[in-house]
Design a protein around this motif. Structure first.
Motif, PDB file in Angstrom:
ATOM      1  N   GLY A  51       0.755  -1.156  -0.028  1.00  0.00           N
ATOM      2  CA  GLY A  51       0.148   0.097   0.088  1.00  0.00           C
ATOM      3  C   GLY A  51       0.943   1.163   0.120  1.00  0.00           C
ATOM      4  N   GLU A  52       0.049   2.328  -0.210  1.00  0.00           N
ATOM      5  CA  GLU A  52       0.935   3.647  -0.305  1.00  0.00           C
ATOM      6  C   GLU A  52       1.507   3.740   0.893  1.00  0.00           C
ATOM      7  OE1 GLU A  52      -1.496   7.073  -1.594  1.00  0.00           O
ATOM      8  OE2 GLU A  52      -0.596   8.152  -0.120  1.00  0.00           O
ATOM      9  N   GLY A  53       2.905   4.307   0.950  1.00  0.00           N
ATOM     10  CA  GLY A  53       3.984   4.385   1.833  1.00  0.00           C
ATOM     11  C   GLY A  53       4.616   3.246   2.621  1.00  0.00           C
ATOM     12  N   THR A  54       4.363   2.029   2.068  1.00  0.00           N
ATOM     13  CA  THR A  54       4.826   0.977   2.589  1.00  0.00           C
ATOM     14  C   THR A  54       5.525   0.195   1.578  1.00  0.00           C
ATOM     15  OG1 THR A  54       3.165  -0.659   2.289  1.00  0.00           O
ATOM     16  CG2 THR A  54       2.696   0.589   4.039  1.00  0.00           C
ATOM     17  N   THR A  55       6.911  -0.454   2.070  1.00  0.00           N
ATOM     18  CA  THR A  55       7.565  -1.341   1.008  1.00  0.00           C
ATOM     19  C   THR A  55       8.345  -2.172   1.913  1.00  0.00           C
ATOM     20  OG1 THR A  55       9.619  -0.064   1.475  1.00  0.00           O
ATOM     21  CG2 THR A  55       8.113   0.636  -0.516  1.00  0.00           C
ATOM     22  N   ALA A  56       8.628  -3.433   1.292  1.00  0.00           N
ATOM     23  CA  ALA A  56       9.016  -4.548   1.838  1.00  0.00           C
ATOM     24  C   ALA A  56      10.066  -5.229   0.984  1.00  0.00           C
ATOM     25  CB  ALA A  56       8.041  -5.476   2.354  1.00  0.00           C
ATOM     26  N   LYS A  57      11.128  -5.966   1.463  1.00  0.00           N
ATOM     27  CA  LYS A  57      11.955  -6.685   0.765  1.00  0.00           C
ATOM     28  C   LYS A  57      11.689  -8.171   0.233  1.00  0.00           C
ATOM     29  CE  LYS A  57      15.998  -4.643   3.443  1.00  0.00           C
ATOM     30  NZ  LYS A  57      17.126  -5.017   4.099  1.00  0.00           N
ATOM     31  N   GLY A  58      12.081  -8.354  -1.115  1.00  0.00           N
ATOM     32  CA  GLY A  58      11.637  -9.724  -1.667  1.00  0.00           C
ATOM     33  C   GLY A  58      12.694 -10.563  -1.691  1.00  0.00           C
ATOM     34  N   GLU A  59      13.134 -11.347  -2.567  1.00  0.00           N
ATOM     35  CA  GLU A  59      13.872 -12.525  -2.474  1.00  0.00           C
ATOM     36  C   GLU A  59      15.585 -11.868  -2.734  1.00  0.00           C
ATOM     37  OE1 GLU A  59      13.158 -15.287  -5.612  1.00  0.00           O
ATOM     38  OE2 GLU A  59      15.123 -16.309  -5.318  1.00  0.00           O
ATOM     39  N   TYR A  95      -4.458  -7.588  -7.856  1.00  0.00           N
ATOM     40  CA  TYR A  95      -6.137  -7.575  -7.080  1.00  0.00           C
ATOM     41  C   TYR A  95      -6.474  -8.716  -7.009  1.00  0.00           C
ATOM     42  CZ  TYR A  95     -10.898  -6.738  -6.752  1.00  0.00           C
ATOM     43  OH  TYR A  95     -12.287  -6.708  -6.294  1.00  0.00           O
ATOM     44  N   GLY A  96      -6.953  -9.432  -5.950  1.00  0.00           N
ATOM     45  CA  GLY A  96      -7.569 -10.796  -5.596  1.00  0.00           C
ATOM     46  C   GLY A  96      -6.506 -11.755  -5.956  1.00  0.00           C
ATOM     47  N   GLN A  97      -5.076 -11.692  -5.539  1.00  0.00           N
ATOM     48  CA  GLN A  97      -3.873 -12.643  -5.667  1.00  0.00           C
ATOM     49  C   GLN A  97      -3.385 -12.650  -7.312  1.00  0.00           C
ATOM     50  OE1 GLN A  97      -4.949 -16.191  -4.097  1.00  0.00           O
ATOM     51  NE2 GLN A  97      -5.027 -15.244  -1.786  1.00  0.00           N
ATOM     52  N   LYS A  98      -4.365 -12.092  -8.243  1.00  0.00           N
ATOM     53  CA  LYS A  98      -3.703 -12.259  -9.751  1.00  0.00           C
ATOM     54  C   LYS A  98      -2.925 -10.892  -9.890  1.00  0.00           C
ATOM     55  CE  LYS A  98      -6.009 -11.515 -14.343  1.00  0.00           C
ATOM     56  NZ  LYS A  98      -7.330 -11.712 -14.898  1.00  0.00           N
ATOM     57  N   GLU A  99      -1.783 -11.292 -10.657  1.00  0.00           N
ATOM     58  CA  GLU A  99      -0.796 -10.107 -10.858  1.00  0.00           C
ATOM     59  C   GLU A  99      -0.962  -9.797 -12.363  1.00  0.00           C
ATOM     60  OE1 GLU A  99       2.368 -11.229  -7.569  1.00  0.00           O
ATOM     61  OE2 GLU A  99       3.328 -10.373  -9.347  1.00  0.00           O
TER      62      GLU A  99
ATOM     63  N   SER B  94       0.798 -16.062   1.885  1.00  0.00           N
ATOM     64  CA  SER B  94       0.267 -14.952   2.349  1.00  0.00           C
ATOM     65  C   SER B  94       1.221 -14.898   4.015  1.00  0.00           C
ATOM     66  CB  SER B  94      -1.155 -14.907   2.797  1.00  0.00           C
ATOM     67  OG  SER B  94      -1.869 -15.003   1.609  1.00  0.00           O
ATOM     68  N   GLY B  95       1.557 -13.852   4.217  1.00  0.00           N
ATOM     69  CA  GLY B  95       2.230 -13.651   5.702  1.00  0.00           C
ATOM     70  C   GLY B  95       2.400 -12.166   5.882  1.00  0.00           C
ATOM     71  N   ALA B  96       2.163 -11.893   7.267  1.00  0.00           N
ATOM     72  CA  ALA B  96       2.326 -10.438   7.600  1.00  0.00           C
ATOM     73  C   ALA B  96       1.680  -9.478   6.760  1.00  0.00           C
ATOM     74  CB  ALA B  96       3.797 -10.434   7.804  1.00  0.00           C
ATOM     75  N   GLY B  97       0.358  -9.780   6.590  1.00  0.00           N
ATOM     76  CA  GLY B  97      -0.371  -8.760   5.738  1.00  0.00           C
ATOM     77  C   GLY B  97       0.090  -8.495   4.552  1.00  0.00           C
ATOM     78  N   SER B  98       0.810  -9.453   3.738  1.00  0.00           N
ATOM     79  CA  SER B  98       1.228  -9.284   2.369  1.00  0.00           C
ATOM     80  C   SER B  98       0.864 -10.535   1.722  1.00  0.00           C
ATOM     81  CB  SER B  98       2.613  -9.129   2.233  1.00  0.00           C
ATOM     82  OG  SER B  98       3.429 -10.225   2.663  1.00  0.00           O
ATOM     83  N   TYR B  99       1.037 -10.664   0.346  1.00  0.00           N
ATOM     84  CA  TYR B  99       0.819 -11.583  -0.376  1.00  0.00           C
ATOM     85  C   TYR B  99       1.746 -11.639  -1.569  1.00  0.00           C
ATOM     86  CZ  TYR B  99      -1.511 -15.017  -3.358  1.00  0.00           C
ATOM     87  OH  TYR B  99      -1.416 -16.238  -4.104  1.00  0.00           O
ATOM     88  N   GLN B 100       2.590 -12.703  -1.704  1.00  0.00           N
ATOM     89  CA  GLN B 100       3.631 -12.939  -2.651  1.00  0.00           C
ATOM     90  C   GLN B 100       3.688 -14.069  -3.569  1.00  0.00           C
ATOM     91  OE1 GLN B 100       7.495 -12.394  -0.739  1.00  0.00           O
ATOM     92  NE2 GLN B 100       6.560 -11.552   0.971  1.00  0.00           N
TER      93      GLN B 100
END
Lengths: 110, 113
Positions: A51-59, A95-99, B94-100
């Motif tokens: 969401g707006e203002g949030t980011t997280a690390k991937g692989e 949206y709804g898990q579909k990318e 899903s985990g910690a409020g995210s979906y990957q």
């Protein structure tokens, strides 16, 4: 609707240069993702945002930074490009898990 | 632990032959998605499977989810040149409020006219 757009489409950088890749979506999706695609490696998640203002690390986040100041935009930054970052970069929103994927940016670092 | 393995990596078929790609996981999957990427293009969502033993069809494409939810397959009947591309499976979690999604490495399909 344009869907997911990416700019630029192509870019050549010299080692040590910086750049920002822009991803924009007009579907009002909360989740956005940045992937890189290398031959034989599939798609690997770099960073994502829920969401707006949030980011997280991937692989594979090292060497990249991201920002999501507006819901519709997700920026990927390379502070000091390295040849190992030569790749095709895809942005996606979901949206709804579909990318839904953008057309990609082909980046070459020499 | 989150990886999905796809086989084969490459497949060359004569037009009209069938094609199958397999996706395997060592752990139970909550769901599996399939994407197609045409040469020079971007991945496009095909389908999502959620239920154990689920089978879904899209024209000549048949998708299956294993009973144990650890494997999935995509079968194309009577391939056409328009089927050329790379097919990816992706596991969702899903985990910690995210979906990957974690993508497999893909199966690249070539169709010989």
């Amino acid at each position: 609707n344009a869907g997911v757009t990416q700019t630029p489409k192509f870019r050549v950088l010299k080692t040590g240069q910086s750049m920002t890749l822009l991803c924009a979506q007009d579907m009002n999706h909360e989740y956005m993702y940045w992937y890189r695609q290398d031959p034989g490696m599939g798609l690997r998640l770099i960073h994502y945002s829920v969401g707006e203002g949030t980011t997280a690390k991937g692989e594979v986040p090292d060497g990249y930074n991201v920002s999501r100041l507006k819901k519709q935009n997700f920026l990927l930054g390379l502070e000091s490009a390295a040849p190992s970052q030569t790749s095709v970069y895809f942005c996606a929103s979901s949206y709804g898990q579909k990318e839904y994927f953008g057309p990609g940016t082909r980046l070459t670092v020499t | 632990g989150q990886q999905v393995m796809q086989i084969p990596q490459y497949q060359h078929v004569q037009e009209g032959e069938d094609f199958t790609t397999y996706c395997n996981s060592s752990t139970t999957l909550s769901n599996i998605q399939w994407y197609k990427q045409r040469p020079g293009g971007h991945p496009v969502f095909l389908i999502q499977l959620v239920k154990s033993g689920e089978v879904k069809k899209q024209k000549r494409l048949t998708f299956q989810f294993g009973e144990a939810k650890k494997n999935s397959s995509l079968h194309i009947t009577a391939t056409q040149t328009t089927d050329v591309g790379t097919y990816f499976c992706a596991r969702g979690y899903s985990g910690a409020g995210s979906y990957q999604l974690t993508f497999g490495k893909g199966t690249k399909l070539s169709v010989i006219p």
